[in-house]
Enzyme design. Sequence first.
Site, short mmCIF file in Angstrom:
data_model
loop_
_atom_site.label_atom_id
_atom_site.label_comp_id
_atom_site.label_asym_id
_atom_site.label_seq_id
_atom_site.Cartn_x
_atom_site.Cartn_y
_atom_site.Cartn_z
N CYS A 98 -76.40 -5.95 -33.46
CA CYS A 98 -76.64 -5.68 -34.87
C CYS A 98 -75.49 -6.45 -35.25
CB CYS A 98 -76.67 -4.16 -35.22
SG CYS A 98 -76.51 -3.87 -37.19
N CYS A 107 -74.24 -4.78 -39.10
CA CYS A 107 -73.41 -3.41 -38.97
C CYS A 107 -73.40 -2.58 -37.62
CB CYS A 107 -74.15 -2.18 -39.91
SG CYS A 107 -75.91 -1.89 -40.02
N SER A 108 -73.86 -1.64 -37.09
CA SER A 108 -74.02 -1.13 -35.84
C SER A 108 -75.22 -0.42 -35.34
CB SER A 108 -72.66 -0.09 -35.81
OG SER A 108 -72.82 0.98 -36.82
N CYS A 109 -76.42 -0.86 -35.82
CA CYS A 109 -77.50 -0.29 -35.49
C CYS A 109 -77.64 -0.23 -33.96
CB CYS A 109 -78.80 -1.03 -36.09
SG CYS A 109 -78.64 -1.01 -37.93
#
Lengths: 112, 206
Positions: free
Chosen positions: A16, A19-21
Amino acid sequence: MVALFNTPETHNMVVCTLCSCYPWPVLGLPPVWYKSPPYRSRAVIDPRGVLTEFGVTLPEKTKVSVWDSTAEIRYLVIPMRPANTEGLSEDELAGLISRDSMIGTRLAGKAA
Amino acid sequence: VNGPQDMGGMMGFGPIAPEANEPLFHAPWERRALAISLAMGVTHQWNIDMSRHAREKIPPALYWSLSYYEIWMEGLKRLLTERGLFDAGAKKLPVLEASNVASVLAKGSPYIRNAATDPLLKIGDRVKVRNLHREGHTRLPGYLRGATGEIIRYHRAHVFPDAHAHGNGENPRHLYTLRFKSRDVFGADNDDELQADLFEPYLEAK
């Protein structure tokens, strides 16, 4: 959630960049490296270099396919079944799978 | 926004350094930071796109100097400040009870919606990513601007983050997975591929 099956032709890897999906319901909280700038910046431009840092070298003919989780679809890599595992039980096979192999930065372990 | 979060393709951040037997949290405050973020999320003072946008607006030099949960706390601080919620008596908010945490987490939140219009694109179409530089929130990564790819999946319409982050409703838009050649995007000298999930307003038919 979309499952990505690794084959001798294609190795899948998930990132991702924005962000941090991450597939929380299956893999839990992501490791720090997954959320950090080195991986998020390089996974798309230099996936083979990233794999080398995880100790993975793929055959040249294997294509690397990177999935950037830019929306709310989540991706999970299904690693390739290692050689000589035909007789293993479900538990023994599960023991060859790691979190990183389901992100796509490692391969499934070798049969003992 | 062309902010510090949009780092796909950047260089110079150093090695990835995966940590063996990594603990779930590296300090007790990180556990608390996650808990506070989730507890504030269920008060519905903002949505997920607003919280992402709050983090993206952190100035780049600060953002890149912070750890992950520090970024979360900095974003939260901004959301609370903007809404005047730092004063404990400011507003009565719903409380997430500890006994409900597991069920709230397990429930998740679907983003699929019905769209007002039919999709303009279909699987197999070759499409070009628009050269958009939004000042607001967007989920179009900069490295794909101007690139041409092929639609390989259609996901129906989803909440459109570019509107949702700014209080402009869910404004559902059709969502597609596009496949690009790394050769076209980054000049790779192999047949590697890149996929990204992109909303219809980011795309134009070739």
